[in-house]
Every structure is written in structure tokens, then in C-alpha cells.
Design a protein around this motif. Structure first.
Motif, PDB file in Angstrom:
ATOM      1  N   GLY A  84       0.820  -1.213   0.000  1.00 52.07           N
ATOM      2  CA  GLY A  84       0.000   0.000   0.000  1.00 52.07           C
ATOM      3  C   GLY A  84       0.848   1.255   0.000  1.00 52.07           C
ATOM      4  O   GLY A  84       0.571   2.214  -0.729  1.00 52.07           O
ATOM      5  N   VAL A  92      -6.484   3.712   5.067  1.00 54.01           N
ATOM      6  CA  VAL A  92      -7.572   3.306   4.170  1.00 54.01           C
ATOM      7  C   VAL A  92      -8.436   4.520   3.856  1.00 54.01           C
ATOM      8  O   VAL A  92      -8.712   4.836   2.691  1.00 54.01           O
ATOM      9  N   GLN A 105      -8.848   6.671   0.319  1.00 57.61           N
ATOM     10  CA  GLN A 105     -10.178   6.839  -0.271  1.00 57.61           C
ATOM     11  C   GLN A 105     -10.485   8.327  -0.462  1.00 57.61           C
ATOM     12  O   GLN A 105     -11.014   8.738  -1.493  1.00 57.61           O
ATOM     13  N   THR A 135      -7.790   5.093  -9.547  1.00 51.25           N
ATOM     14  CA  THR A 135      -7.666   3.645  -9.369  1.00 51.25           C
ATOM     15  C   THR A 135      -6.444   3.302  -8.528  1.00 51.25           C
ATOM     16  O   THR A 135      -6.513   2.454  -7.631  1.00 51.25           O
ATOM     17  N   LEU A 158      -7.057   3.962  -4.941  1.00 45.38           N
ATOM     18  CA  LEU A 158      -7.943   2.945  -4.367  1.00 45.38           C
ATOM     19  C   LEU A 158      -7.238   1.598  -4.205  1.00 45.38           C
ATOM     20  O   LEU A 158      -7.545   0.836  -3.273  1.00 45.38           O
ATOM     21  N   VAL A 159      -6.310   1.276  -5.076  1.00 45.85           N
ATOM     22  CA  VAL A 159      -5.498   0.060  -4.892  1.00 45.85           C
ATOM     23  C   VAL A 159      -4.689   0.177  -3.602  1.00 45.85           C
ATOM     24  O   VAL A 159      -4.611  -0.779  -2.818  1.00 45.85           O
ATOM     25  N   ALA A 208      -5.523   1.941  -1.019  1.00 40.97           N
ATOM     26  CA  ALA A 208      -6.503   1.797   0.070  1.00 40.97           C
ATOM     27  C   ALA A 208      -6.797   0.326   0.329  1.00 40.97           C
ATOM     28  O   ALA A 208      -6.887  -0.106   1.480  1.00 40.97           O
ATOM     29  N   GLY A 209      -6.946  -0.467  -0.732  1.00 36.39           N
ATOM     30  CA  GLY A 209      -7.202  -1.898  -0.580  1.00 36.39           C
ATOM     31  C   GLY A 209      -6.051  -2.604   0.113  1.00 36.39           C
ATOM     32  O   GLY A 209      -6.267  -3.485   0.965  1.00 36.39           O
ATOM     33  N   CYS A 210      -4.831  -2.247  -0.228  1.00 38.84           N
ATOM     34  CA  CYS A 210      -3.668  -2.850   0.441  1.00 38.84           C
ATOM     35  C   CYS A 210      -3.639  -2.481   1.920  1.00 38.84           C
ATOM     36  O   CYS A 210      -3.387  -3.339   2.779  1.00 38.84           O
ATOM     37  N   ALA A 218      -6.207  -1.705   3.729  1.00 36.39           N
ATOM     38  CA  ALA A 218      -7.322  -2.404   4.379  1.00 36.39           C
ATOM     39  C   ALA A 218      -6.912  -3.834   4.732  1.00 36.39           C
ATOM     40  O   ALA A 218      -7.230  -4.337   5.815  1.00 36.39           O
ATOM     41  N   ARG A 219      -6.211  -4.474   3.821  1.00 33.47           N
ATOM     42  CA  ARG A 219      -5.739  -5.836   4.095  1.00 33.47           C
ATOM     43  C   ARG A 219      -4.755  -5.827   5.268  1.00 33.47           C
ATOM     44  O   ARG A 219      -4.783  -6.704   6.135  1.00 33.47           O
TER      45      ARG A 219
END
Length: 189
Positions: A67, A121, A125, A163, A166-167, A169-171, A173-174
Motif C-alpha cells: 500500500g 484506508v 479513499q 484507481t 484505491l489500490v 486503500a485496498g492494500c 485495508a488488508r
């Protein structure tokens, strides 16, 4: 007493070597760069590499590292492309400064949440939303190139950078889920 050396990050040499190679690429291609251009590029690459080194040392969590690397890389690409060609019109368009607000949101937001994965996260976002708003505002106010070219450049900028934010953010979040699971999995005595 013998000292034990901590193994270095295996990608470190490849990363710094790759950045040096990228710095030499314009010279090899015969690009009309001035010494100031090379100085700017060297400073940008040094900042990029230094921030990635810091992110890798900060956390052992692979998702957090991913991330951070995606977020740092996205910030670098946004700043570089804005300085080189501009996202709204050409690189000399002062309206491109609106994208510095996007970077400020990412940096100040990260400082505010102390770069914790759960907070990052939301920061990423919010940064993606700021990217959308900056591009839309620029197009609406006529700051972009006229006609279809303006729609194309704004849409591409929003889609690509949004994008990537947001990638990241996804990392994060994980990484936050992993951190929460490891806290609840440890037994209390």
C-alpha cells in the motif's frame, strides 16, 4: 564479539539501480534535457527511493508495504506527469496546481492518522475522491484542453490516478485486517 549484519532488502539494489537507469534514459535517448532537468529528476528519484525505503523499514507487513509503495509511486507519477505535460492542458497551465491539493490530502492525512493502516484506508479513499473532484473541477471550469482532448485527459487522469489511490486503500485495508486479527489472536494472561 562478532557482529551480525541484518540482511538488506533484496530489492534495494535493483530499485536504486533502476532509478539510476531511468535517470540516464533521457541522455541515452538524446532528449534535450538541461542540467536543471537532470537535477529535478535526480531529486524526484531520490525522494521516491527514500520514501520507499522508509516505508519498507516501517512495517514488516507485506500488505502495508504494498500500500505504501503504491501510494508513494502514485504521488510520484502524479507530480512527475503534472510537471512534465500537465493533466489539465499543457505543463505550463497554472491550473495544474490544483493537483497539489490531492497530494497535500494524502500527505497531511497520513500524518494525521500517523500512517496507521486503518487510518490510511480512509486517507487513500479521500485522496481518490479529491482526484475525482480536482479533475472534474478543472474540466468544468474550462481549465482542460478544449473539446474531446480535454475530456480524454481529465477522464484518463481521474481513472488512472483514482484507481491507483484505491489500490493503495485496498492494500492498507488488508494490512489493517491482518493487524486486527493478530491482536485478537494473541492470548491474554
Amino acid at each position: 564479539m562478532r557482529t551480525v549484519r541484518r540482511p538488506t532488502f533484496p530489492w534495494r539494489l535493483l530499485g536504486w539501480g533502476g532509478l539510476a537507469g531511468l535517470l540516464l534514459l533521457p541522455w541515452a535517448a538524446g532528449a534535450p534535457w538541461t542540467p536543471a532537468d537532470y537535477g529535478f529528476a535526480a531529486a524526484m528519484f531520490a525522494a521516491l527511493g527514500g520514501m520507499i525505503e522508509l516505508a519498507v523499514r516501517t512495517s514488516g507487513n507485506p500488505a502495508y508495504r504494498a500500500g505504501a509503495i503504491v501510494a508513494i509511486g502514485t504521488a510520484f507519477l502524479l507530480l512527475w506527469s503534472n510537471a512534465a505535460v500537465g493533466l489539465l492542458g499543457d505543463g505550463d497551465n497554472p491550473a495544474n496546481a490544483v493537483f497539489l491539493i490531492v497530494l497535500a490530502i494524502a500527505i497531511l492525512g497520513g500524518l494525521f492518522v500517523r500512517f496507521g493502516s486503518a487510518g490510511m484506508v480512509r486517507v487513500m479513499q479521500g485522496t481518490a475522491l479529491a482526484q475525482l473532484l480536482a479533475g472534474t473541477l478543472g474540466w468544468t471550469l474550462g481549465w482542460a484542453a478544449p473539446g474531446g482532448q480535454g475530456v480524454y485527459e481529465v477522464t484518463l487522469g481521474i481513472a488512472l490516478f483514482g484507481t491507483l489511490w484505491l489500490v493503495a486503500a485496498g492494500c492498507f485495508a488488508r494490512a489493517a485486517r491482518h493487524s486486527a486479527q493478530s491482536r485478537t489472536a494473541s492470548p491474554s494472561i
